[in-house]
Design a protein around this motif. Structure first.
Motif, PDB file in Angstrom:
ATOM      1  N   ARG A  49      41.537  45.382  60.741  1.00 36.14           N
ATOM      2  CA  ARG A  49      40.643  45.074  59.284  1.00 36.14           C
ATOM      3  C   ARG A  49      41.526  44.431  58.293  1.00 36.14           C
ATOM      4  O   ARG A  49      42.729  44.839  58.035  1.00 36.14           O
ATOM      5  CB  ARG A  49      39.548  46.141  59.167  1.00 36.14           C
ATOM      6  N   GLU A  99      35.440  45.351  56.756  1.00 39.03           N
ATOM      7  CA  GLU A  99      35.078  44.992  58.079  1.00 39.03           C
ATOM      8  C   GLU A  99      34.592  43.559  58.096  1.00 39.03           C
ATOM      9  O   GLU A  99      34.885  43.090  57.101  1.00 39.03           O
ATOM     10  CB  GLU A  99      33.675  45.477  58.406  1.00 39.03           C
ATOM     11  N   SER A 103      31.460  44.185  54.847  1.00 38.08           N
ATOM     12  CA  SER A 103      31.012  45.812  54.392  1.00 38.08           C
ATOM     13  C   SER A 103      32.476  46.292  54.323  1.00 38.08           C
ATOM     14  O   SER A 103      33.431  45.971  54.681  1.00 38.08           O
ATOM     15  CB  SER A 103      30.221  46.386  55.294  1.00 38.08           C
ATOM     16  N   SER A 105      34.759  49.862  54.239  1.00 34.88           N
ATOM     17  CA  SER A 105      35.018  51.006  55.219  1.00 34.88           C
ATOM     18  C   SER A 105      35.905  51.666  54.472  1.00 34.88           C
ATOM     19  O   SER A 105      36.817  51.280  53.854  1.00 34.88           O
ATOM     20  CB  SER A 105      35.114  50.746  56.424  1.00 34.88           C
ATOM     21  N   GLU A 107      38.454  55.198  55.243  1.00 38.66           N
ATOM     22  CA  GLU A 107      38.886  56.067  56.330  1.00 38.66           C
ATOM     23  C   GLU A 107      40.002  56.881  56.042  1.00 38.66           C
ATOM     24  O   GLU A 107      40.788  56.510  55.062  1.00 38.66           O
ATOM     25  CB  GLU A 107      38.888  55.571  57.739  1.00 38.66           C
ATOM     26  N   ARG A 127      32.725  60.933  52.146  1.00 36.93           N
ATOM     27  CA  ARG A 127      31.307  60.870  51.919  1.00 36.93           C
ATOM     28  C   ARG A 127      31.008  60.908  50.581  1.00 36.93           C
ATOM     29  O   ARG A 127      30.202  60.159  50.095  1.00 36.93           O
ATOM     30  CB  ARG A 127      30.464  61.819  52.740  1.00 36.93           C
ATOM     31  N   GLN A 130      32.060  57.623  49.027  1.00 39.13           N
ATOM     32  CA  GLN A 130      30.965  56.547  49.231  1.00 39.13           C
ATOM     33  C   GLN A 130      29.798  56.808  48.452  1.00 39.13           C
ATOM     34  O   GLN A 130      29.138  56.025  48.046  1.00 39.13           O
ATOM     35  CB  GLN A 130      30.766  56.787  50.709  1.00 39.13           C
TER      36      GLN A 130
END
Length: 162
Positions: A49, A99, A103, A105, A107, A127, A130
């Protein structure tokens, strides 16, 4: 909530400075990490990505992809703060990437030998980031779709409304 309490909360959330419970200014240690242009570590972790930025607690490095240098400085700074503070709290390697569909992401991962890295805490922090920065990540996704994928803005708005 009084105006004073609101101001204190606002400063906690959006200021370059951090404040402790008693209102004392805390010093953020963002500058302790050196900036790097070596994306190898972050690209490997992202699995193909396109990485926007990342921070590595092991090497004390922060990376911002030069492909996105036209993003406003305030957003770059916010991404820097998010990445560095995350790795200071959870450790490991933290990555924000696009992505294929545009979108964003987030990680995190760690070296297998790292016994101090807590996957549960890291997952909860991801989380939390986000949730708190949802608008930022949605805006970055729109930016990517319009300027990188060259999608028509009218089509994007129509698909979001429908």
């Amino acid at each position: 909530m009084s105006a004073e309490e609101f101001e204190k909360e606002f400063k906690k959330e959006f200021s370059d400075k951090s404040y402790s419970e008693d209102g004392e200014e805390e010093i953020l240690h963002i500058d302790e990490m050196q900036k790097t242009n070596k994306a190898r570590t972050f690209e490997e972790a992202a699995g193909g990505r396109i990485v926007i930025c990342g921070a590595n607690a092991y090497e004390q490095k922060y990376y911002f992809n030069p492909l996105f240098k036209q993003i406003p400085e305030s957003i770059k700074k916010e991404l820097n703060i998010i990445s560095v503070l995350f790795t200071q709290e959870a450790g490991g390697i933290f990555i924000i990437a696009f992505e294929e569909d545009g979108s964003v992401s987030i990680e995190t991962n760690a070296d297998e030998e790292d016994i101090t890295y807590d996957e549960i805490t890291a997952g909860l922090l991801v989380r939390k980031v986000q949730r708190r920065r949802q608008d930022l990540f949605e805006a970055l996704g729109l930016y990517y779709r319009i300027y990188v994928l060259h999608e028509n803005p009218a089509d994007i708005l129509d698909s979001d409304e429908g």
